[in-house]
Write an enzyme that holds these catalytic residues in place. Structure first.
Site, PDB file in Angstrom:
ATOM      1  N   MET A   1      18.279  22.619  13.714  1.00 32.00           N
ATOM      2  CA  MET A   1      19.407  21.711  13.952  1.00 32.00           C
ATOM      3  C   MET A   1      19.547  20.685  12.830  1.00 32.00           C
ATOM      4  O   MET A   1      20.217  19.663  13.000  1.00 32.00           O
ATOM      5  CB  MET A   1      19.224  21.011  15.292  1.00 32.00           C
ATOM      6  CG  MET A   1      19.229  21.961  16.491  1.00 32.00           C
ATOM      7  SD  MET A   1      20.838  22.717  16.798  1.00 32.00           S
ATOM      8  CE  MET A   1      21.675  21.367  17.609  1.00 32.00           C
ATOM      9  N   ALA A   2      18.905  20.946  11.692  1.00 41.85           N
ATOM     10  CA  ALA A   2      19.086  20.063  10.539  1.00 41.85           C
ATOM     11  C   ALA A   2      20.567  20.034  10.176  1.00 41.85           C
ATOM     12  O   ALA A   2      21.240  21.062  10.163  1.00 41.85           O
ATOM     13  CB  ALA A   2      18.255  20.549   9.357  1.00 41.85           C
ATOM     14  N   CYS A  84      11.660  27.721  12.481  1.00 44.11           N
ATOM     15  CA  CYS A  84      12.931  27.860  11.781  1.00 44.11           C
ATOM     16  C   CYS A  84      13.007  29.204  11.049  1.00 44.11           C
ATOM     17  O   CYS A  84      12.108  29.546  10.275  1.00 44.11           O
ATOM     18  CB  CYS A  84      13.121  26.720  10.778  1.00 44.11           C
ATOM     19  SG  CYS A  84      14.702  26.812   9.903  1.00 44.11           S
ATOM     20  N   ASN A 184      12.865  27.068  25.076  1.00 45.71           N
ATOM     21  CA  ASN A 184      14.025  26.887  24.209  1.00 45.71           C
ATOM     22  C   ASN A 184      14.672  28.244  23.942  1.00 45.71           C
ATOM     23  O   ASN A 184      13.993  29.255  23.906  1.00 45.71           O
ATOM     24  CB  ASN A 184      13.585  26.230  22.895  1.00 45.71           C
ATOM     25  CG  ASN A 184      14.699  26.132  21.870  1.00 45.71           C
ATOM     26  OD1 ASN A 184      14.602  26.716  20.800  1.00 45.71           O
ATOM     27  ND2 ASN A 184      15.752  25.414  22.177  1.00 45.71           N
ATOM     28  N   GLY A 185      15.986  28.222  23.784  1.00 43.65           N
ATOM     29  CA  GLY A 185      16.703  29.437  23.427  1.00 43.65           C
ATOM     30  C   GLY A 185      17.709  29.875  24.470  1.00 43.65           C
ATOM     31  O   GLY A 185      17.344  30.254  25.583  1.00 43.65           O
ATOM     32  N   GLY A 208      19.461  23.048  22.166  1.00 39.21           N
ATOM     33  CA  GLY A 208      19.851  22.959  20.768  1.00 39.21           C
ATOM     34  C   GLY A 208      21.340  23.152  20.597  1.00 39.21           C
ATOM     35  O   GLY A 208      22.139  22.242  20.805  1.00 39.21           O
ATOM     36  N   ARG A 209      21.742  24.372  20.265  1.00 29.49           N
ATOM     37  CA  ARG A 209      23.139  24.652  19.942  1.00 29.49           C
ATOM     38  C   ARG A 209      24.097  24.341  21.092  1.00 29.49           C
ATOM     39  O   ARG A 209      25.253  24.005  20.859  1.00 29.49           O
ATOM     40  CB  ARG A 209      23.284  26.117  19.519  1.00 29.49           C
ATOM     41  CG  ARG A 209      22.636  26.449  18.177  1.00 29.49           C
ATOM     42  CD  ARG A 209      22.664  27.931  17.890  1.00 29.49           C
ATOM     43  NE  ARG A 209      21.818  28.679  18.832  1.00 29.49           N
ATOM     44  CZ  ARG A 209      21.902  29.994  19.024  1.00 29.49           C
ATOM     45  NH1 ARG A 209      22.808  30.697  18.366  1.00 29.49           N
ATOM     46  NH2 ARG A 209      21.092  30.597  19.868  1.00 29.49           N
TER      47      ARG A 209
END
Length: 311
Positions: A1-2, A84, A184-185, A208-209
């Site tokens: 998520m950078a 990552c 996560n995911g 995240g996304r």
């Protein structure tokens, strides 16, 4: 998520109930910390507690030094990225590339844990490839070396973000370890969050996304877990206020020139509907912060007028 989870976005997510936010991934190579991107990610003292910083790299001593430097700047939790799948990270033998070398993983974790007195956590994937799913082994190494919590994305490095995340491996890791495991995911709804928590036994979920253009998802998940009741998405007025606040935070953080450019991708996520394509195109062509705000106001004024006519 950078490039996404900068200070303004983290503040927004916290305001909607995120229990913990993680600063953007930072290289462990301190010789690169003079860039504008790195400088914006480095100051930690003004960030609300707990201040969690993520570092990436492939050299144990460099990672240990980077962890120590971040703690000196106010970091209260150090997270090591071994998940990552981005090419530029893999080329540095960092991120999920490390999952191929369990000995190096152990050396890195030991070096960082010994370097700082704050908790150290780890983020990984299920393995390097479908034929090399070693998350259980990595998890045991992490626990042995003093890692305090482990986040697992339900894909391998080879998968990148294709296909669907699987949670069987996460459940296996959870059964094998005593430290908290965070799932996560593909967790993109309150119902999916509960499903994954129940299936894996994880201590928490990491979003995240799914938070891009929808930071209120944290509030919705929290309410569903507590009440089994679904909270609606924001009203147009609330969404207008959220976007406006986000844009102001971006301008203040990056300055007008970069702020208006960073704002474009976030604006696109907020208005990710087919009938909003023209507005997104017009927004992306604007070169001033005032112009972006004026167009935002116009969009939502028009939406309100249309709603009033059809009500």
């Amino acid at each position: 998520m950078a490039g996404v989870t900068d200070a303004p976005f983290r503040a927004l997510c916290r305001s909607f109930g995120a229990g913990l936010t993680v600063a953007e991934m930072l290289t462990s190579d301190q010789s690169l910390w003079h860039t504008n991107k790195s400088r914006l990610r480095l100051p930690h003292a003004d960030e609300p507690e707990p201040r969690m910083i993520q570092i990436a790299g492939g050299d144990p001593q460099m990672l240990a030094d980077a962890a120590r430097a971040n703690v000196a700047m106010g970091a209260q939790i150090i997270d090591i990225n071994m998940g990552c799948p981005a090419k530029k990270v893999l080329k540095k033998a960092a991120g999920s590339a490390l999952l191929r070398d369990e000995k190096l993983v152990a050396e890195i974790l030991a070096a960082v844990v010994q370097a700082v007195e704050v908790p150290v956590t780890l983020k990984i994937r299920t393995g390097w490839s479908a034929n090399c799913k070693n998350a259980v082994t990595i998890g045991r190494i992490a626990e042995q070396e003093g890692i305090q919590a482990l986040t697992i994305h339900g894909r391998t490095r080879e998968d990148k973000f294709s296909g669907q995340a699987e949670y069987d491996t996460l459940a296996e890791v959870r059964q094998a370890l005593n430290i908290p495991v965070i799932a996560n995911g593909d967790i993109d709804s309150p119902q999916k969050a509960k499903q994954v928590l129940d299936y894996t036994g994880a201590a928490a979920v990491m979003i995240g996304r799914a938070a891009q253009g929808r930071p209120w998802i944290f509030r919705q998940i929290d309410h569903w877990l507590a009440q089994q009741q679904e909270l609606p998405d924001l009203t147009p007025l609330e969404l207008h206020q959220v976007i406006s606040k986000h844009l102001q935070g971006l301008y203040a953080t990056y300055g007008e020139f970069m702020g208006i450019r960073v704002a474009r991708k976030h604006f696109g996520w907020y208005l990710n509907q087919a009938d909003m394509k023209e507005w997104r195109t017009r927004f992306n062509a604007i070169e001033t912060a005032t112009g972006q705000q004026q167009l935002l106001n116009r969009i939502f004024l028009q939406e309100a007028e249309q709603h009033a006519r059809t009500a």
